[in-house]
Write a protein that holds these residues in place. Structure first.
Motif, short mmCIF file in Angstrom:
data_model
loop_
_atom_site.label_atom_id
_atom_site.label_comp_id
_atom_site.label_asym_id
_atom_site.label_seq_id
_atom_site.Cartn_x
_atom_site.Cartn_y
_atom_site.Cartn_z
N ASN A 1 0.86 -1.19 0.00
CA ASN A 1 0.00 0.00 0.00
C ASN A 1 0.89 1.24 0.00
OD1 ASN A 1 -1.83 2.07 0.45
ND2 ASN A 1 -3.03 0.93 1.95
N SER A 2 1.26 1.68 -1.19
CA SER A 2 2.22 2.78 -1.31
C SER A 2 1.70 4.08 -0.70
CB SER A 2 2.59 3.02 -2.77
OG SER A 2 1.43 3.30 -3.54
N GLU A 3 0.39 4.33 -0.83
CA GLU A 3 -0.19 5.56 -0.29
C GLU A 3 -0.08 5.56 1.24
OE1 GLU A 3 -4.45 7.99 -0.26
OE2 GLU A 3 -4.11 6.36 -1.69
N LYS A 4 -0.42 4.45 1.86
CA LYS A 4 -0.34 4.35 3.31
C LYS A 4 1.12 4.38 3.77
CE LYS A 4 -2.09 3.64 7.44
NZ LYS A 4 -2.88 4.71 8.11
N LEU A 5 2.01 3.78 2.98
CA LEU A 5 3.44 3.79 3.31
C LEU A 5 3.97 5.21 3.34
CD1 LEU A 5 6.17 2.40 3.74
CD2 LEU A 5 6.36 2.18 1.25
N ASN A 6 3.64 6.02 2.33
CA ASN A 6 4.09 7.41 2.29
C ASN A 6 3.52 8.20 3.47
OD1 ASN A 6 5.50 6.98 -0.09
ND2 ASN A 6 3.77 7.52 -1.38
N GLU A 7 2.26 7.92 3.80
CA GLU A 7 1.62 8.61 4.91
C GLU A 7 2.31 8.28 6.24
OE1 GLU A 7 -2.63 8.30 7.26
OE2 GLU A 7 -2.63 8.00 5.07
N GLU A 8 2.62 7.00 6.45
CA GLU A 8 3.27 6.58 7.69
C GLU A 8 4.71 7.09 7.77
OE1 GLU A 8 2.05 4.98 10.39
OE2 GLU A 8 0.09 5.26 9.43
N MET A 9 5.41 7.13 6.64
CA MET A 9 6.79 7.64 6.63
C MET A 9 6.82 9.12 6.94
SD MET A 9 9.03 5.31 6.27
CE MET A 9 10.40 6.43 6.00
N LEU A 10 5.85 9.87 6.41
CA LEU A 10 5.76 11.29 6.70
C LEU A 10 5.46 11.52 8.18
CD1 LEU A 10 5.72 14.21 5.70
CD2 LEU A 10 3.29 13.92 5.15
N LYS A 11 4.57 10.71 8.73
CA LYS A 11 4.24 10.81 10.15
C LYS A 11 5.48 10.48 11.00
CE LYS A 11 0.38 8.89 11.36
NZ LYS A 11 -0.61 7.85 11.76
N PHE A 12 6.23 9.48 10.57
CA PHE A 12 7.45 9.08 11.29
C PHE A 12 8.47 10.22 11.30
CE2 PHE A 12 11.72 7.26 11.28
CZ PHE A 12 11.69 6.48 12.43
N GLN A 13 8.65 10.86 10.15
CA GLN A 13 9.60 11.97 10.05
C GLN A 13 9.19 13.13 10.96
OE1 GLN A 13 10.25 13.04 5.92
NE2 GLN A 13 10.37 10.90 5.30
N GLN A 14 7.89 13.42 11.01
CA GLN A 14 7.41 14.52 11.84
C GLN A 14 7.53 14.21 13.33
OE1 GLN A 14 3.42 14.86 10.28
NE2 GLN A 14 4.03 16.29 8.67
N GLU A 15 7.23 12.97 13.72
CA GLU A 15 7.25 12.62 15.13
C GLU A 15 8.65 12.49 15.70
OE1 GLU A 15 4.96 9.09 15.64
OE2 GLU A 15 3.03 10.09 15.33
N TYR A 16 9.60 11.98 14.90
CA TYR A 16 10.93 11.70 15.41
C TYR A 16 12.02 12.61 14.85
CZ TYR A 16 8.74 7.47 17.21
OH TYR A 16 7.93 6.60 17.87
N GLY A 17 11.63 13.56 14.01
CA GLY A 17 12.63 14.49 13.46
C GLY A 17 13.61 13.81 12.54
N TYR A 18 13.17 12.76 11.87
CA TYR A 18 14.05 12.02 10.97
C TYR A 18 14.12 12.70 9.61
CZ TYR A 18 15.20 8.43 7.50
OH TYR A 18 15.74 7.75 6.45
N ASN A 19 15.35 12.91 9.12
CA ASN A 19 15.56 13.53 7.82
C ASN A 19 16.39 12.60 6.95
OD1 ASN A 19 16.00 15.13 5.60
ND2 ASN A 19 17.20 16.68 6.64
N PRO A 20 15.78 11.94 5.95
CA PRO A 20 16.52 10.98 5.13
C PRO A 20 17.66 11.59 4.34
CG PRO A 20 14.37 11.44 4.16
CD PRO A 20 14.37 12.08 5.52
N MET A 21 17.63 12.92 4.14
CA MET A 21 18.69 13.60 3.38
C MET A 21 19.71 14.28 4.28
SD MET A 21 17.66 12.86 0.39
CE MET A 21 18.71 13.88 -0.64
#
Length: 358
Positions: A72-92
């Motif tokens: 589920n690519s749409e849900k995956l993108n949504e959860e990854m965005l939530k993860f970045q916001q909650e934990y301050g994760y920056n893949p770049m």
């Protein structure tokens, strides 16, 4: 392409010109300049090490999300965005030092191709005219060929002013008895030692820095291959560029090795990893901790103890209820045929009344 990627040469060139005027030797100027650049970019190297340590903590969580929503690519993108916001994760987060190193390298290539322009401050138009007078093809190697020809006694008085000609004749490109403005190519000459040293130190720097910075566990197959291809590319072009680039590359690799030992001893990846694991545990505990909130149920205010996830759910439900109340009188579905006929009849009746009133 080199001129586009080497845009930093407009800054590095004048800086190296000042350093050359101070030390009076092209090779020594390149070494001092390289050390200076490494010192300036040291904070970025430390930041990259922190980013890699943080990545090692977050990777298991990211893998879990990717596995859970792999279909589920749409849900995956949504959860990854939530993860970045909650934990301050920056893949770049760790890419900036790598990009900067590449830009510095291209700028150095630009400078060693055109030492007359950047080190001796001779205009491009003058160099082009000199090529025509001296019978030299106006290519990226023209300036080093002009230097070599004039220092070997070629007559170029009609192409340069007396001051420019003197600066070229006195341009000190000697480094331990070798001319670093020349190109080594793949011929067995003494200057071949420079690109060989550049290649050896490149391998040593890559292996040591990867192990000490904790990147070895994070670099997957494709990333590893890309890194080695890029380094091998620059090692190869060391044989095709003026020797001064090899001197820069060798010095830069040695500085990288020393920097790796320094950052590992003071800012070890293990220390950063332990720190981020503690921060992650604290964030998880905060999400599970119960908070007292007041909610409205069946028209009455009720105090409840909820964790962060439950609180977010209640906020979402409240927002939806407010929207429903606000827009309850607005139609949210298409009219049926019966409703459309009734609406038209009402409008016709209103029209007849208006005409009768007239």
């Amino acid at each position: 392409m080199t001129e586009i990627l080497g845009f930093l040469s407009v800054i590095f060139g004048p800086l190296m010109r000042i350093m050359y005027n101070f030390v009076g030797n092209y090779g020594l100027t390149m070494i001092l300049f390289t050390v200076l650049i490494r010192l300036v970019t040291l904070p970025l190297a430390i930041k990259q090490q922190k980013s890699m340590a943080k990545m090692s903590v977050y990777t298991p969580m990211i893998n879990e999300i990717q596995q859970k929503y792999k279909n589920n690519s749409e849900k995956l993108n949504e959860e990854m965005l939530k993860f970045q916001q909650e934990y301050g994760y920056n893949p770049m987060g760790g890419c900036l030092p790598m990009i900067l190193n590449l830009l510095v390298m291209f700028a150095i290539i630009q400078v060693v191709y055109y030492p007359l322009r950047y080190i001796l401050d001779i205009p491009r138009e003058t160099v082009a005219a000199a090529c025509e007078v001296m019978g030299i093809t106006n290519s990226y190697m023209a300036e080093t060929q002009i230097i070599e020809a004039i220092q070997n006694g070629a007559n170029a008085a009609s192409a340069f002013t007396a001051e420019q000609l003197a600066s070229i004749q006195n341009f000190n490109t000697d480094f331990f008895g070798m001319n670093i403005a020349t190109t080594a190519s793949f011929t067995l000459t003494p200057v071949l030692i420079f690109p060989i040293l550049a290649t050896i130190t490149m391998f040593a720097s890559q292996i040591i820095s990867t192990r000490l910075s904790g990147q070895q566990a994070q670099m997957q197959g494709g990333m590893k291959v890309t890194m080695w291809i890029m380094n091998l590319m620059f090692a190869w072009i060391s044989f095709t560029l003026p020797i001064c680039f090899s001197l820069y590359y060798t010095t830069s690799n040695i500085c990288m090795i020393l920097q790796s030992f320094l950052t590992h001893s003071i800012y070890s990846p293990e220390k950063f990893k332990a720190q981020y694991e503690e921060e992650l545990a604290a964030k998880k505990a905060a999400r599970k901790a119960k908070k007292e909130v007041v909610v409205v149920e069946e028209g009455h205010e009720v105090t409840k103890k909820v964790n962060e996830a439950e609180l977010n759910r209640l906020r979402l439900e409240r927002a939806r209820a407010l929207d429903e109340e606000k827009y309850k009188d607005e139609r949210t579905r298409p009219l049926t045929e019966a409703e459309r006929a009734e609406l038209e009849a009402q409008q016709n009746q209103k029209g007849k009344r208006k005409k009768g009133g007239k």
